[in-house]
Design a protein around this motif. Sequence first.
Motif, PDB file in Angstrom:
ATOM      1  N   THR A   4      -5.932   7.760 -10.767  1.00 21.90           N
ATOM      2  CA  THR A   4      -5.392   9.029 -10.282  1.00 21.90           C
ATOM      3  C   THR A   4      -4.803   8.909  -8.878  1.00 21.90           C
ATOM      4  O   THR A   4      -4.011   9.765  -8.464  1.00 21.90           O
ATOM      5  CB  THR A   4      -6.486  10.116 -10.292  1.00 21.90           C
ATOM      6  N   TYR A   5      -5.165   7.853  -8.145  1.00 22.79           N
ATOM      7  CA  TYR A   5      -4.671   7.678  -6.795  1.00 22.79           C
ATOM      8  C   TYR A   5      -3.515   6.680  -6.705  1.00 22.79           C
ATOM      9  O   TYR A   5      -3.071   6.319  -5.606  1.00 22.79           O
ATOM     10  CB  TYR A   5      -5.811   7.207  -5.869  1.00 22.79           C
ATOM     11  N   LEU A   6      -3.038   6.200  -7.856  1.00 24.36           N
ATOM     12  CA  LEU A   6      -1.932   5.272  -7.881  1.00 24.36           C
ATOM     13  C   LEU A   6      -0.627   6.018  -8.147  1.00 24.36           C
ATOM     14  O   LEU A   6      -0.566   6.917  -8.989  1.00 24.36           O
ATOM     15  CB  LEU A   6      -2.135   4.223  -8.991  1.00 24.36           C
ATOM     16  N   GLY A  56      -2.420   9.907   1.681  1.00 21.57           N
ATOM     17  CA  GLY A  56      -3.536  10.789   1.998  1.00 21.57           C
ATOM     18  C   GLY A  56      -4.795  10.563   1.175  1.00 21.57           C
ATOM     19  O   GLY A  56      -5.743  11.340   1.276  1.00 21.57           O
ATOM     20  N   THR A  57      -4.806   9.478   0.362  1.00 22.27           N
ATOM     21  CA  THR A  57      -5.966   9.241  -0.502  1.00 22.27           C
ATOM     22  C   THR A  57      -6.812   8.054  -0.054  1.00 22.27           C
ATOM     23  O   THR A  57      -7.703   7.630  -0.787  1.00 22.27           O
ATOM     24  CB  THR A  57      -5.521   9.009  -1.961  1.00 22.27           C
ATOM     25  N   GLU A  58      -6.565   7.529   1.133  1.00 20.73           N
ATOM     26  CA  GLU A  58      -7.294   6.345   1.578  1.00 20.73           C
ATOM     27  C   GLU A  58      -8.799   6.592   1.623  1.00 20.73           C
ATOM     28  O   GLU A  58      -9.591   5.740   1.197  1.00 20.73           O
ATOM     29  CB  GLU A  58      -6.813   5.876   2.952  1.00 20.73           C
ATOM     30  N   GLU A  59      -9.210   7.753   2.117  1.00 19.30           N
ATOM     31  CA  GLU A  59     -10.642   8.043   2.206  1.00 19.30           C
ATOM     32  C   GLU A  59     -11.286   8.070   0.820  1.00 19.30           C
ATOM     33  O   GLU A  59     -12.385   7.544   0.620  1.00 19.30           O
ATOM     34  CB  GLU A  59     -10.865   9.372   2.909  1.00 19.30           C
ATOM     35  N   LYS A 108       0.818  -1.217   0.000  1.00 14.75           N
ATOM     36  CA  LYS A 108       0.000   0.000   0.000  1.00 14.75           C
ATOM     37  C   LYS A 108       0.849   1.263   0.000  1.00 14.75           C
ATOM     38  O   LYS A 108       0.525   2.246  -0.670  1.00 14.75           O
ATOM     39  CB  LYS A 108      -0.922   0.004   1.227  1.00 14.75           C
ATOM     40  N   LYS A 109       1.932   1.226   0.749  1.00 17.82           N
ATOM     41  CA  LYS A 109       2.747   2.438   0.896  1.00 17.82           C
ATOM     42  C   LYS A 109       3.383   2.895  -0.407  1.00 17.82           C
ATOM     43  O   LYS A 109       3.569   4.097  -0.622  1.00 17.82           O
ATOM     44  CB  LYS A 109       3.827   2.210   1.966  1.00 17.82           C
TER      45      LYS A 109
END
Length: 288
Positions: A283-285, A199-202, A192-193
């Motif tokens: 976009t969150y990768l 900061g995009t987990e939510e 995951k890290k």
Amino acid sequence: MMKKIQEGVISFIFCGALSTTMLPGCTGHRTVENNRAVVDSVLMDTIVYLDKGNTESPKCQVKINFKYLKSAQANDSLTEVINKVLEETFSSAHAGAVSPVAFVSSIKESLASEYLNDVQKNYETDVKNGMKADEIPNWYNYEYDINSELTEGKDSIWNYKVTTFQNTGGAHPNTWGRWVNVDATNGKILDKKNLFVKGTEEKICGLILPQLLAEANKRLETDTLTCVEGLNQVGILLDTDLYIPDNFLLGKDGVTFLYNRYDIAPYYLGQFELTVPYSEIETYLIKK
């Protein structure tokens, strides 16, 4: 007594008795990296009887399917690194064996030994006290089935899935999975890290939630679940907020997240495999 039974089990593997098979078998699947290796496997199926030679006695059945990479080149250090990761994922306690066959044999011997240690003395006592064959409780029978899948995922990434089924005399059997992504160019695990933007987990959980709602509605044969509160009412996310699990795969078409039994839902609902398409999550990768 115990030592003799264990020795007999070992001989089943190497002598090819009917109760045990252990065979390496190439699937013909090629790697991303220069086609240097193929996905191979060691298959093993064995039965350990509490009363050696008595096939009517309680038993422990062990099935193992270990997938790994087999290189066509000598001194292929990259394949060795990847296989070490696969072994650690499959069974960290037995990683580092001299060969895949030895690795699988070590796992089997450990499970067989645990079975004998758990129930053999109780069984011998019950038999000595006059317990008849039709009176033997079912909890004396154990079963293990450890299976793996090694496939190509997004770009140069290996997807590795290990699924373990275990029935050891409890209230019910259990099944759980462990998934990892391995960089085919260097053998490193992608977690995951180093895959999701900090900061995009939510926001990512906001993409997973609709998938969870759809799957929960399907399993419960309803269309009334539309929010977290509704999930709570059926026991889902009752004791935890939605989160990004450690088990996920970057597949060909999207990111699939695995929630094992009890992670977010009660046992009877099983595990959840929820896929978010790349068109939504890209976009969150972190770009590699």
